[in-house]
Scaffold this motif. Structure first.
Motif, short mmCIF file in Angstrom:
data_model
loop_
_atom_site.label_atom_id
_atom_site.label_comp_id
_atom_site.label_asym_id
_atom_site.label_seq_id
_atom_site.Cartn_x
_atom_site.Cartn_y
_atom_site.Cartn_z
N GLN A 3 0.85 -1.18 0.00
CA GLN A 3 0.00 0.00 0.00
C GLN A 3 0.88 1.23 0.00
O GLN A 3 1.86 1.31 0.76
N LEU A 4 0.52 2.18 -0.84
CA LEU A 4 1.31 3.40 -1.02
C LEU A 4 0.46 4.61 -0.67
O LEU A 4 -0.69 4.71 -1.12
N CYS A 22 6.16 9.36 -0.38
CA CYS A 22 5.30 8.20 -0.62
C CYS A 22 5.72 7.12 0.37
O CYS A 22 6.82 6.56 0.26
N ALA A 23 4.86 6.86 1.32
CA ALA A 23 5.13 5.86 2.35
C ALA A 23 4.53 4.52 1.94
O ALA A 23 3.36 4.46 1.55
N ALA A 24 5.32 3.47 2.03
CA ALA A 24 4.89 2.14 1.62
C ALA A 24 4.76 1.22 2.82
O ALA A 24 5.57 1.27 3.76
N THR A 28 8.73 -5.74 1.81
CA THR A 28 9.43 -5.98 0.56
C THR A 28 9.72 -4.70 -0.21
O THR A 28 10.10 -4.75 -1.37
N PHE A 29 9.57 -3.55 0.44
CA PHE A 29 9.73 -2.28 -0.25
C PHE A 29 11.10 -2.19 -0.92
O PHE A 29 11.22 -1.72 -2.04
N TRP A 115 -0.16 1.27 -6.78
CA TRP A 115 -0.30 2.71 -6.95
C TRP A 115 -0.84 3.34 -5.69
O TRP A 115 -1.66 2.75 -4.98
N GLY A 116 -0.40 4.57 -5.45
CA GLY A 116 -1.01 5.35 -4.39
C GLY A 116 -2.26 6.06 -4.89
O GLY A 116 -2.64 5.94 -6.06
N GLN A 117 -2.88 6.82 -4.02
CA GLN A 117 -4.14 7.49 -4.35
C GLN A 117 -3.91 8.83 -5.03
O GLN A 117 -4.83 9.41 -5.58
N GLY A 118 -2.68 9.32 -4.99
CA GLY A 118 -2.35 10.57 -5.66
C GLY A 118 -2.38 11.76 -4.73
O GLY A 118 -3.10 11.78 -3.72
#
Length: 125
Positions: A3-4, A22-24, A28-29, A115-118
């Motif tokens: 999740q990003l 952008c935090a993941a 496994t990042f 993908w993140g939400q932007g």
């Protein structure tokens, strides 16, 4: 599953700077290549910058080369986009993305798996 979550967008005057983060989630990042894309209404999502899994290699779109810098901190599971000398044409929603098959370089959005939400970036003239 990764999740990003992006942050750091906002309104800035032309010539100004912003730093996107952008935090993941997940352990496994550090095995993923990461990238930033941007999109304006009615247009396709455009590649901005990419960084290899280790952080040793970076790539930029010609439109941002020399102004933007992508970096990552694998200990913090975070990727950054430092944006300097911003122009009104940089206005867009910025997305971070993760590529599982990190061994090959790609600027195609279809090749990225998460993908993140932007986050909205608006540059006023």
């Amino acid at each position: 599953q990764v999740q990003l979550v992006e942050s750091g967008g906002g309104l800035v005057q032309a010539g100004g700077s912003l730093r996107l983060s952008c935090a993941a989630s997940g352990r496994t990042f550090s095995s993923y290549a990461m990238a930033w894309f941007r999109q304006t209404p009615g247009k396709e999502r455009d590649f901005v910058a990419r960084i290899s899994a280790s952080g040793s290699m970076t790539y930029y779109a010609e439109t941002v080369k020399g102004r933007f810098t992508i970096s990552r901190d694998n200990a913090k599971n975070t990727v950054y986009l430092q944006m300097n000398s911003l122009k009104p044409e940089d206005t867009a929603i910025y997305y971070c993305a993760a590529q599982r098959s990190a061994y090959y370089y790609t600027t195609r959005s279809d090749d990225y798996d998460y993908w993140g939400q932007g986050t909205q970036v608006t540059v006023s003239s």
